[in-house]
Write a protein that holds these residues in place. Structure first.
Motif, PDB file in Angstrom:
ATOM      1  N   SER A  47      36.340  43.209 -42.966  1.00  0.00           N
ATOM      2  CA  SER A  47      35.568  43.781 -43.871  1.00  0.00           C
ATOM      3  C   SER A  47      34.899  43.390 -44.999  1.00  0.00           C
ATOM      4  O   SER A  47      35.254  42.053 -44.894  1.00  0.00           O
ATOM      5  N   GLY A  48      34.485  44.438 -46.160  1.00  0.00           N
ATOM      6  CA  GLY A  48      33.297  43.603 -47.060  1.00  0.00           C
ATOM      7  C   GLY A  48      31.230  42.971 -46.206  1.00  0.00           C
ATOM      8  O   GLY A  48      31.668  43.515 -44.877  1.00  0.00           O
ATOM      9  N   ASN A  49      30.997  41.853 -46.643  1.00  0.00           N
ATOM     10  CA  ASN A  49      30.213  42.213 -46.367  1.00  0.00           C
ATOM     11  C   ASN A  49      30.033  40.676 -45.421  1.00  0.00           C
ATOM     12  O   ASN A  49      29.438  40.395 -44.448  1.00  0.00           O
ATOM     13  N   SER A 247      19.868  48.782 -39.863  1.00  0.00           N
ATOM     14  CA  SER A 247      19.866  47.531 -39.161  1.00  0.00           C
ATOM     15  C   SER A 247      19.015  46.482 -39.836  1.00  0.00           C
ATOM     16  O   SER A 247      18.390  46.437 -39.796  1.00  0.00           O
ATOM     17  N   ILE A 248      19.542  45.092 -39.840  1.00  0.00           N
ATOM     18  CA  ILE A 248      18.497  44.021 -40.292  1.00  0.00           C
ATOM     19  C   ILE A 248      17.340  42.734 -38.976  1.00  0.00           C
ATOM     20  O   ILE A 248      17.040  42.327 -39.220  1.00  0.00           O
ATOM     21  N   LEU A 249      18.109  44.037 -37.502  1.00  0.00           N
ATOM     22  CA  LEU A 249      17.378  43.011 -36.804  1.00  0.00           C
ATOM     23  C   LEU A 249      15.711  43.011 -37.232  1.00  0.00           C
ATOM     24  O   LEU A 249      15.256  41.923 -36.504  1.00  0.00           O
ATOM     25  N   SER A 368      19.039  46.385 -49.837  1.00  0.00           N
ATOM     26  CA  SER A 368      19.475  45.689 -50.636  1.00  0.00           C
ATOM     27  C   SER A 368      20.073  44.806 -49.605  1.00  0.00           C
ATOM     28  O   SER A 368      21.017  45.689 -48.731  1.00  0.00           O
ATOM     29  N   GLU A 369      19.794  43.520 -49.514  1.00  0.00           N
ATOM     30  CA  GLU A 369      21.320  42.870 -48.933  1.00  0.00           C
ATOM     31  C   GLU A 369      22.091  41.932 -49.796  1.00  0.00           C
ATOM     32  O   GLU A 369      23.134  41.497 -49.005  1.00  0.00           O
ATOM     33  N   TYR A 370      21.931  41.898 -50.967  1.00  0.00           N
ATOM     34  CA  TYR A 370      22.725  41.343 -51.975  1.00  0.00           C
ATOM     35  C   TYR A 370      22.348  41.391 -53.219  1.00  0.00           C
ATOM     36  O   TYR A 370      21.616  41.309 -53.562  1.00  0.00           O
TER      37      TYR A 370
HETATM   38  C1  LIG Z   1      23.781  42.622 -43.616  1.00  0.00           C
HETATM   39  C2  LIG Z   1      23.921  40.979 -44.145  1.00  0.00           C
HETATM   40  C3  LIG Z   1      23.472  39.961 -44.084  1.00  0.00           C
HETATM   41  C4  LIG Z   1      24.122  38.442 -44.385  1.00  0.00           C
HETATM   42  N1  LIG Z   1      23.808  37.147 -44.229  1.00  0.00           N
HETATM   43  C5  LIG Z   1      24.003  36.424 -45.037  1.00  0.00           C
HETATM   44  C6  LIG Z   1      23.964  35.205 -43.856  1.00  0.00           C
HETATM   45  O1  LIG Z   1      23.555  35.039 -42.910  1.00  0.00           O
HETATM   46  N2  LIG Z   1      23.853  33.560 -44.782  1.00  0.00           N
HETATM   47  C7  LIG Z   1      24.997  34.222 -46.321  1.00  0.00           C
HETATM   48  O2  LIG Z   1      25.466  33.261 -47.032  1.00  0.00           O
HETATM   49  N3  LIG Z   1      24.944  34.937 -46.424  1.00  0.00           N
HETATM   50  C8  LIG Z   1      24.802  36.417 -45.966  1.00  0.00           C
HETATM   51  N4  LIG Z   1      25.064  37.643 -46.651  1.00  0.00           N
HETATM   52  C9  LIG Z   1      25.532  38.204 -48.057  1.00  0.00           C
HETATM   53  C10 LIG Z   1      27.548  37.270 -47.331  1.00  0.00           C
HETATM   54  O3  LIG Z   1      27.615  38.472 -46.172  1.00  0.00           O
HETATM   55  C11 LIG Z   1      27.667  37.944 -48.987  1.00  0.00           C
HETATM   56  O4  LIG Z   1      27.600  37.355 -49.896  1.00  0.00           O
HETATM   57  C12 LIG Z   1      29.265  37.262 -48.659  1.00  0.00           C
HETATM   58  O5  LIG Z   1      29.625  37.657 -47.496  1.00  0.00           O
HETATM   59  C13 LIG Z   1      30.600  37.827 -49.625  1.00  0.00           C
HETATM   60  O6  LIG Z   1      31.831  37.705 -49.872  1.00  0.00           O
HETATM   61  P1  LIG Z   1      32.864  38.176 -50.439  1.00  0.00           P
HETATM   62  O7  LIG Z   1      33.981  37.605 -50.054  1.00  0.00           O
HETATM   63  O8  LIG Z   1      32.536  37.559 -51.733  1.00  0.00           O
HETATM   64  O9  LIG Z   1      32.665  39.675 -50.490  1.00  0.00           O
HETATM   65  P2  LIG Z   1      32.713  40.877 -49.095  1.00  0.00           P
HETATM   66  O10 LIG Z   1      32.296  40.000 -48.433  1.00  0.00           O
HETATM   67  O11 LIG Z   1      31.672  41.678 -49.286  1.00  0.00           O
HETATM   68  O12 LIG Z   1      34.577  41.301 -49.123  1.00  0.00           O
HETATM   69  C14 LIG Z   1      34.739  42.162 -50.694  1.00  0.00           C
HETATM   70  C15 LIG Z   1      36.318  42.434 -49.832  1.00  0.00           C
HETATM   71  O13 LIG Z   1      36.931  43.372 -51.180  1.00  0.00           O
HETATM   72  C16 LIG Z   1      37.450  43.917 -50.748  1.00  0.00           C
HETATM   73  N5  LIG Z   1      37.653  45.492 -52.008  1.00  0.00           N
HETATM   74  C17 LIG Z   1      36.358  45.845 -52.665  1.00  0.00           C
HETATM   75  N6  LIG Z   1      36.406  46.175 -53.691  1.00  0.00           N
HETATM   76  C18 LIG Z   1      38.582  46.540 -53.694  1.00  0.00           C
HETATM   77  C19 LIG Z   1      39.131  47.089 -54.368  1.00  0.00           C
HETATM   78  N7  LIG Z   1      38.835  47.888 -55.532  1.00  0.00           N
HETATM   79  N8  LIG Z   1      40.397  46.953 -53.785  1.00  0.00           N
HETATM   80  C20 LIG Z   1      40.153  46.224 -53.379  1.00  0.00           C
HETATM   81  N9  LIG Z   1      39.510  45.410 -52.235  1.00  0.00           N
HETATM   82  C21 LIG Z   1      38.696  45.280 -52.515  1.00  0.00           C
HETATM   83  C22 LIG Z   1      36.590  45.065 -49.127  1.00  0.00           C
HETATM   84  O14 LIG Z   1      37.828  45.360 -48.498  1.00  0.00           O
HETATM   85  C23 LIG Z   1      36.519  43.421 -48.835  1.00  0.00           C
HETATM   86  O15 LIG Z   1      37.341  43.239 -48.308  1.00  0.00           O
HETATM   87  C24 LIG Z   1      24.693  38.895 -45.797  1.00  0.00           C
HETATM   88  C25 LIG Z   1      25.311  40.530 -46.331  1.00  0.00           C
HETATM   89  C26 LIG Z   1      24.184  41.254 -45.929  1.00  0.00           C
HETATM   90  C27 LIG Z   1      24.773  42.582 -46.306  1.00  0.00           C
END
Ligand SMILES: Cc1cc2nc3c(=O)[nH]c(=O)nc-3n(C[C@H](O)[C@H](O)[C@H](O)COP(=O)(O)OP(=O)(O)OC[C@H]3O[C@@H](n4cnc5c(N)ncnc54)[C@H](O)[C@@H]3O)c2cc1C
Length: 608
Positions: A47-49, A247-249, A368-370
């Motif tokens: 889940s999440g990004n 999609s970011i394709l 927005s992606e990040y």
């Molecule tokens: C389309 C896309 C492509 C990307 N490509 C890249 C890439 O190639 N390389 C790169 O370095 N970065 C990339 N990024 C950025 C990167 O994916 C994210 O910055 C990174 O994965 C964030 O990780 P995180 O663990 O901080 O948060 P996330 O992976 O977003 O996880 C957040 C978690 O918190 C949980 N959560 C949220 N709110 C709550 C709550 N209230 N209570 C309990 N749980 C909660 C969610 O369920 C999830 O499990 C991309 C982002 C996107 C959107």
């Protein structure tokens, strides 16, 4: 809704978030000997990004070479990486945080690589020092790490709604199970917030719809500071075909070197000057560069009806068929390593091929992606609230106005450090006594949208927030539109938020209730972003002001901060920590001039 023994959890360290930051925090806290509970709104590792990445994770090339990866580029060493991150943040990085990123990434990243090998995922090494893989593969690697570390208690499908504090220290959190609606009270000595960033726009750039800024807003309500909330990365995102919207394709195709142009809504080509195209090649710097030229055209009112632009494929159709087919085959070969053959995530590549050849143009938007902004942390990932730590996209400070290095590395490096710090803190702390009033207030908040007999639709409210952000807080901003967007956000906060009412009264998987609770968090994050964007009367990185195009180093080489005041959001500013590279002075005419003057260059681990 009652808290009893069956829905109370007692732990040392509570890690919130099932993405890379939360998982690595849980693993490292457990390795310190702490009792750890990992709670996630979505599935852990799925889940999440983290699972949305395009995607890569990396370390510096010299360290990769030392780990035995012969193709690594050793000249891309720690010093180089440090310098480039600081310059590419437009000098808003906290340099102590960048140092932590650079110093601690080799071991953490190598560990992830090993988990990936154990989990038998496909990950391909690319110079200077990183691996390409799919988001789901990265999720599997992280899960491998979690499963190798025994004794971590995991709770999925559970939303944390607010943190608890006693005597100004964290004492736990309260949330509820999304499926049953049952409340959960977690008593904890410390908390790591790994809940990801925020994304307030209507087209969601393959962003997970769980990413509503929950953790950022919870930390704000608990007394933490936020910073850099005006900076969001915008990238080309499909508006068509309908099945691939978001999609970011288009971004991946455009930046892959295939000869694709861009057109405005009137069909005029958008030219990007040669030096900037050269700088963009092979680097995630392309995002900030393209964003500048495309947004400028949007600011002139020359976008499509949907405020988008077109990818122009006409050059492709003119290519000899065998060259196009060869290029397309290479693309299929590349994606085949990570996705089902012929697909990128769920996008049908053959359908895209047909579109590219027959339709010759395709509408896209900048989405927005990040989010660079988030909770203010120090190099131990501590916030200013005792017992509260944050990591990954929920935090802020490494990338300032523009991220080029990997966010996946950030989430793991910071997650690992946050877990260690939170465990050390918990080992010295007593469990604070619970303030029952706070618990009841949160339980009432969870129930309110269901108990109200009538009121405002929460799903429509989220859409209203999206519209306000789309109109005023997008990839290029000005005083008038920002002011209007802020007025709309304040209106929603004051008039709609207190009356959100779920028509569906069932406690179990109640989407409207979820939207009602997320709306408050999204409003906090969007308000902080817009207020900071208004204060920042200049352009810098991804923050573009059509009314203030200059990069103003003398006045605005500062981080803009938000904190909760007694009745409104308090704004302030301060200079970031400078340990090695001094901030430049004077003005630059615009963002590209700044980039040229700083001679920015970067090589990401990718096929680009
Ligand atoms: C389309 C896309 C492509 C990307 N490509 C890249 C890439 O190639 N390389 C790169 O370095 N970065 C990339 N990024 C950025 C990167 O994916 C994210 O910055 C990174 O994965 C964030 O990780 P995180 O663990 O901080 O948060 P996330 O992976 O977003 O996880 C957040 C978690 O918190 C949980 N959560 C949220 N709110 C709550 C709550 N209230 N209570 C309990 N749980 C909660 C969610 O369920 C999830 O499990 C991309 C982002 C996107 C959107």
């Amino acid at each position: 809704m009652e808290i009893n023994n069956s829905n109370s959890i007692h732990t040392d360290v509570l890690c919130i978030g099932g993405g890379g930051a939360g998982i690595t925090a849980a693993i490292s806290a457990r390795k310190q000997g702490a009792h750890v509970t990992l709670v996630s709104k979505g599935k852990i590792g799925n889940s999440g990004n983290t699972i949305m990445i395009g995607g890569s994770y990396s370390m510096d090339g010299e360290s990769a070479k030392n780990y035995g990866f012969q193709k690594a580029n050793a000249s891309f060493n720690k010093d180089y990486l440090f310098e480039q991150i600081v310059k590419q943040s437009f000098f808003l990085s906290e340099q102590n945080l960048v140092q932590q990123y650079v110093d601690e990434s080799p071991d953490v990243v190598y560990q992830c690589y090993q988990w990936g090998e154990q989990a038998k995922i496909k990950q391909n090494f690319f110079a200077p020092g990183g691996w390409m893989l799919s988001g789901h593969a990265l999720g599997k690697a992280l899960l491998q790490g979690l499963h190798e570390t025994s004794g971590i208690e995991t709770v999925e499908d559970t939303v944390i709604v607010d943190l608890l504090k006693s005597d100004d220290k964290i004492s736990g959190a309260v949330g509820f199970d999304v499926y049953t609606g049952e409340p959960v009270h977690i008593h904890a000595k410390s908390v790591v917030m790994g809940t990801g960033g925020f994304q307030p726009f209507s087209v969601t750039s393959t962003n997970s719809d769980m990413i509503a800024g929950d953790g950022i807003a919870m930390a704000y309500r608990a007394g933490a500071q936020l910073a850099d909330m005006e900076f969001m990365i915008f990238i080309p995102t499909a508006l068509e075909p309908q099945s691939s919207k978001g999609s970011i394709l288009p971004f991946l195709l455009y930046s892959s070197g295939i000869p694709i142009g861009t057109l405005d809504g009137e069909g005029n080509a958008i030219k990007i000057p040669k030096p900037m195209r050269k700088m963009a090649k092979g680097s995630e710097l392309d995002k900030v560069i393209f964003n500048y030229y495309w947004s400028a055209r949007l600011a002139q009112g020359k976008g499509t009806e949907n405020s988008g632009l077109y990818m122009d494929f006409s050059k492709l159709a003119k290519l000899p068929g065998f060259i196009f087919n060869f290029g397309f085959k290479e693309l299929l070969k590349y994606f085949k390593d990570f996705y089902k053959y012929g697909y990128y995530h769920s996008d049908d590549l053959f359908y895209f091929k047909k579109l590219m050849l027959e339709k010759k143009k395709m509408e896209f938007a900048l989405c927005s992606e990040y989010s660079m902004g988030g909770i203010v942390i120090d190099e131990k990932m501590a916030t200013r609230v005792r017992g509260l730590f944050a990591a990954g996209e929920a935090g802020s400070g490494v990338f300032g106005a523009c991220r080029v290095a990997d966010a996946t590395t950030e989430m793991m490096v910071q997650g690992t450090r946050a877990g260690i710090s939170a465990a050390e803190y918990a080992q010295k702390a007593e469990q604070p006594k619970t303030d029952e009033q706070q618990v009841n207030a949160i339980l009432n908040k969870i129930q309110a949208p269901i108990f109200r007999a009538e009121g405002v639709n929460p799903v429509a409210t989220i859409q209203k927030i999206h519209r306000a952000a789309d109109q005023g807080f997008g990839s290029i901003r000005n005083e008038e539109e920002l002011t209007a967007a802020l007025a709309e956000i304040e209106h929603i906060k004051e008039v709609d938020l207190p009356h959100l009412c779920a028509q569906c009264k069932s406690p179990s998987y109640n989407y409207e209730r979820l939207c009602a609770l997320q709306a408050e968090n999204m409003l906090t994050c969007t308000e902080a972003g817009i207020r900071a964007a208004l204060m920042r009367r200049e352009s810098r990185g991804f923050h573009l002001r059509s009314d203030y195009p200059q990069v103003d180093n003398d006045r605005f080489a500062v981080r803009i901060l938000e904190e909760q005041g007694p009745d409104h959001m308090l704004m302030s500013e301060r200079k970031p920590s400078v340990t090695r590279i001094p901030t430049p002075s004077g003005n630059e005419e615009n963002v590209p001039e700044f980039m040229l003057r700083q001679k920015l260059k970067f090589k990401n681990a990718s096929i680009r």
